[in-house]
Design an enzyme around this catalytic site. Structure first.
Site, PDB file in Angstrom:
ATOM      1  N   LYS A   1       0.861  -1.176   0.000  1.00 18.89           N
ATOM      2  CA  LYS A   1       0.000   0.000   0.000  1.00 18.89           C
ATOM      3  C   LYS A   1       0.900   1.229   0.000  1.00 18.89           C
ATOM      4  O   LYS A   1       1.547   1.539   0.995  1.00 18.89           O
ATOM      5  CB  LYS A   1      -0.907   0.056   1.234  1.00 18.89           C
TER       6      LYS A   1
ATOM      7  N   CYS B   1      13.607  10.539   7.413  1.00 23.10           N
ATOM      8  CA  CYS B   1      13.636  10.029   8.787  1.00 23.10           C
ATOM      9  C   CYS B   1      15.041  10.032   9.371  1.00 23.10           C
ATOM     10  O   CYS B   1      15.204   9.910  10.586  1.00 23.10           O
ATOM     11  CB  CYS B   1      13.040   8.626   8.839  1.00 23.10           C
TER      12      CYS B   1
ATOM     13  N   GLU C   1      10.442   0.300  10.388  1.00 22.20           N
ATOM     14  CA  GLU C   1      11.395   1.416  10.300  1.00 22.20           C
ATOM     15  C   GLU C   1      10.599   2.662  10.636  1.00 22.20           C
ATOM     16  O   GLU C   1       9.809   3.148   9.836  1.00 22.20           O
ATOM     17  CB  GLU C   1      12.008   1.483   8.899  1.00 22.20           C
TER      18      GLU C   1
ATOM     19  N   GLU D   1      10.404  15.362  16.120  1.00 22.90           N
ATOM     20  CA  GLU D   1      10.945  15.284  14.766  1.00 22.90           C
ATOM     21  C   GLU D   1      10.331  16.400  13.920  1.00 22.90           C
ATOM     22  O   GLU D   1       9.121  16.616  13.946  1.00 22.90           O
ATOM     23  CB  GLU D   1      10.610  13.916  14.166  1.00 22.90           C
TER      24      GLU D   1
END
Length: 463
Positions: free
Chosen positions: A157, A266, A232, A366
Site C-alpha cells: 500500500k 527520517c 522502520e 521530529e
C-alpha cells in the site's frame, strides 16, 4: 461507484491523476491471490528469481527519466534528487538479486552417530508492506526486492500522496515476467488497509516505514496472528560537531543530511550539537552555504529545496520555529514561508536557528522540514546525553578527526545508523534500522533478507 482521490503536484497544485481506491473485498481478494501465488513463486529456483529481479532493475533504469519526473511531480523533490532515488531504488534490486542465491542453510555435527542434522531457510509467505511518501521508489524496492528474492510474494500500500511512482514500478516488474500476483499494490486509506493486512490470515509478514505511533498500532494488531514484522519508524537524529572537526567539510555534510528532500527524511539531522568553541564559526559557515540553496518547483533548473508535502507538515514546522523564537532562539537565515492554501502548496525556506535550548519543541519532536537548530555544548558527555535523551534511535552523525573521540562517540550513541564524518551513510549493501522506538529489524545488507526467511531444522535419524 468507487471512492477516488486526486494526486496533485505539491509545488504547483497541478492535478496529476485521479486514483480509484480499492474496496475491502478487492483488497482481501488481492491478498488471497498473493497467498495462492506464493506456492508457485516460492518454488521458482533462486537463479531464475535473481534473473527476473535483474531484468526488473534494467527496466527501471530504461525508464529512469520518466520515473524521476513522475516522482518529482507527485512528491515535489528536486529532479536531481528523484534521479538519484531511482538509482538508489535500483541498487536494492541489484543487491537482492544476488542475495537470492545466497540464502544458505547448514549442516550441524550430530550428537549421535545415527543422526544427521540439517538447517534450511524457506520464505515466510505473503508479505504486506506499507510505504511512505518521502521516498516512494526506494522504500518500496527496499522491501519488495528482498521479499521476492527470498521467494515471498509481495503486496504494497503506497502513501496516498505519492502512489504513482509505486504503481509504475510494479507495472515495470510485470513487464519483465514477475507474476502479477507475486507483486501487487492496493490503494486506499492507511488505517483501513493496515487493519486488513494485520487481520488477514493470508499475510505472514508486515513491513512498514512510517511514524512510531502507527508502527506501534501495527505491532499490536499483528500480535493476534503472530506475524513477522519489520518496522522502520521515526527518527530525531543528532549531528555532533566536535571541537576539532573540519568545519568546511562538516558544513557540506550537514547540508547534505539536513536539507535533502527539504528535510523530509527520517534520518536527516534534526538536532545539530556544536562545541561552544567553534559554534560561531560553524554557524557563520553554515548560514553562508544555506543562503545559496534555491527553493522552488523541483522540475525547474537548479532547485535544491522543494515544497513541504502537505499543510499538516507545513503547520508543524512553523509551530516549532515559532516556539523556538518565542523562547529565545536567534534566526540566522530563513524563517520565510510561501503558502497557497487554495491550491495546497506549502514552501518553507531553509532556516538556521542559533541559541536553541532543550525546552523547545524542535529539540523534542521530529521536524520533517528544512530547519537546522544549533545547540551548544561544552563536553562530549553532555552532547551524548542530549543525543540519547529522546525515545528515538535511528540515525546519528558526528564530525571529528580524532580517532579516540570518534570511537568514544560511536560506542556511546544509541542509534542503529551512525555516520562518522559522513552525512549520507545509507546504501543497499548496509543494514538500515533503528534502536529504541525507531523500529525493529534491519533493511539492506545481508541482514535485510533474513526477516523474509524462516529457519527450518531437520533431524534425520535411524541411519
Amino acid at each position: 461507484m468507487k471512492n477516488t482521490y486526486k494526486v496533485n503536484n505539491p509545488a504547483t497544485g497541478e492535478f496529476i491523476s485521479e486514483i480509484e481506491m480499492n474496496t475491502k473485498e478487492e483488497i482481501n481478494l488481492a491478498l488471497k491471490k498473493g497467498h495462492n501465488a506464493f506456492r508457485k513463486w516460492s518454488q521458482v529456483n533462486a537463479h531464475e528469481r535473481s534473473d527476473l529481479l535483474k531484468k526488473w532493475m534494467d527496466n527501471i533504469q530504461a525508464h529512469k527519466a520518466e520515473i524521476a519526473e513522475l516522482m518529482t511531480r507527485e512528491n515535489g523533490k528536486p529532479i536531481k534528487e528523484s534521479l538519484g532515488e531511482v538509482d538508489y531504488a535500483s541498487s536494492y534490486i541489484a543487491w537482492y538479486a544476488e542475495e537470492a542465491k545466497r540464502t544458505y542453510g547448514r549442516t550441524i555435527p550430530s550428537h549421535n552417530e545415527s543422526k544427521r542434522i540439517v538447517v534450511t531457510k524457506q520464505p515466510v509467505g505473503l508479505v504486506a508492506a506499507i510505504t511512505p511518501w518521502n521516498f516512494p521508489a526506494a522504500m518500496m524496492t527496499r522491501k519488495a526486492a528482498p521479499a521476492l528474492a527470498a521467494g515471498c510474494t509481495f503486496i504494497v500500500k503506497p502513501a496516498e500522496d505519492t502512489p504513482l511512482t509505486t504503481i509504475r514500478l510494479i507495472e515495470l516488474a510485470h513487464e519483465v515476467g514477475i507474476p502479477v500476483d507475486a507483486i501487487q499494490y492496493v490503494i486506499g486509506e492507511g488505517k483501513e488497509i493496515g487493519e486488513i493486512f494485520t487481520n488477514s490470515e493470508f499475510v505472514r509478514k508486515i513491513t512498514f516505514t512510517g511514524s512510531t505511533p502507527v508502527g506501534k498500532t501495527l505491532l499490536k494488531n499483528s500480535s493476534d496472528t503472530i506475524k513477522h514484522v519489520t518496522m522502520e519508524l521515526g527518527g530525531h537524529a543528532p549531528l555532533i560537531i566536535a571541537e576539532d572537526a573540519d568545519l568546511d567539510f562538516a558544513v557540506s555534510q550537514t547540508i547534505a543530511s539536513k536539507f535533502r528532500n527539504a528535510g523530509q527524511t527520517c534520518v536527516c539531522a534534526n538536532r545539530i550539537l556544536v562545541h561552544e568553541n567553534v559554534m560561531d564559526e560553524f554557524a557563520n559557515k553554515l548560514t553562508t552555504e544555506v543562503t545559496k540553496l534555491k527553493v522552488g518547483n523541483g522540475l525547474e533548473e537548479g532547485v535544491d529545496i522543494g515544497p513541504i508535502i502537505n499543510e499538516k507538515g507545513y503547520t508543524k514546522i512553523i509551530a516549532q520555529v515559532n516556539d523556538a523564537i518565542s523562547k529565545g532562539a536567534e534566526v540566522l537565515v530563513g524563517n520565510e514561508y510561501n503558502a497557497n492554501h487554495q491550491i495546497n502548496t506549502y514552501f518553507v525556506y531553509p532556516t538556521v536557528l542559533k541559541n536553541v535550548q532543550l525546552d523547545m519543541k524542535i529539540t523534542q519532536e521530529e521536524t520533517f522540514g528544512p530547519v537546522a537548530p544549533l545547540i551548544s555544548f561544552k563536553e562530549l558527555e553532555e552532547a551524548i546525553e542530549i543525543a540519547n535523551s529522546t525515545p528515538y534511535g535511528l540515525a546519528a552523525y558526528f564530525f571529528t578527526n580524532n580517532y579516540k573521540t570518534g570511537i568514544f562517540l560511536h560506542e556511546r550513541l544509541n542509534f542503529g545508523i551512525v555516520g562518522w564524518n559522513d552525512g549520507a551513510p545509507s546504501a543497499a549493501h548496509v543494514p538500515f534500522g533503528g534502536m529504541k522506538e525507531s523500529g525493529l529489524g534491519r533493511e539492506g545488507g545481508t541482514e535485510g533478507i533474513e526477516p523474509y526467511l524462516e529457519t527450518k531444522y531437520l533431524s534425520i535419524g535411524d541411519l
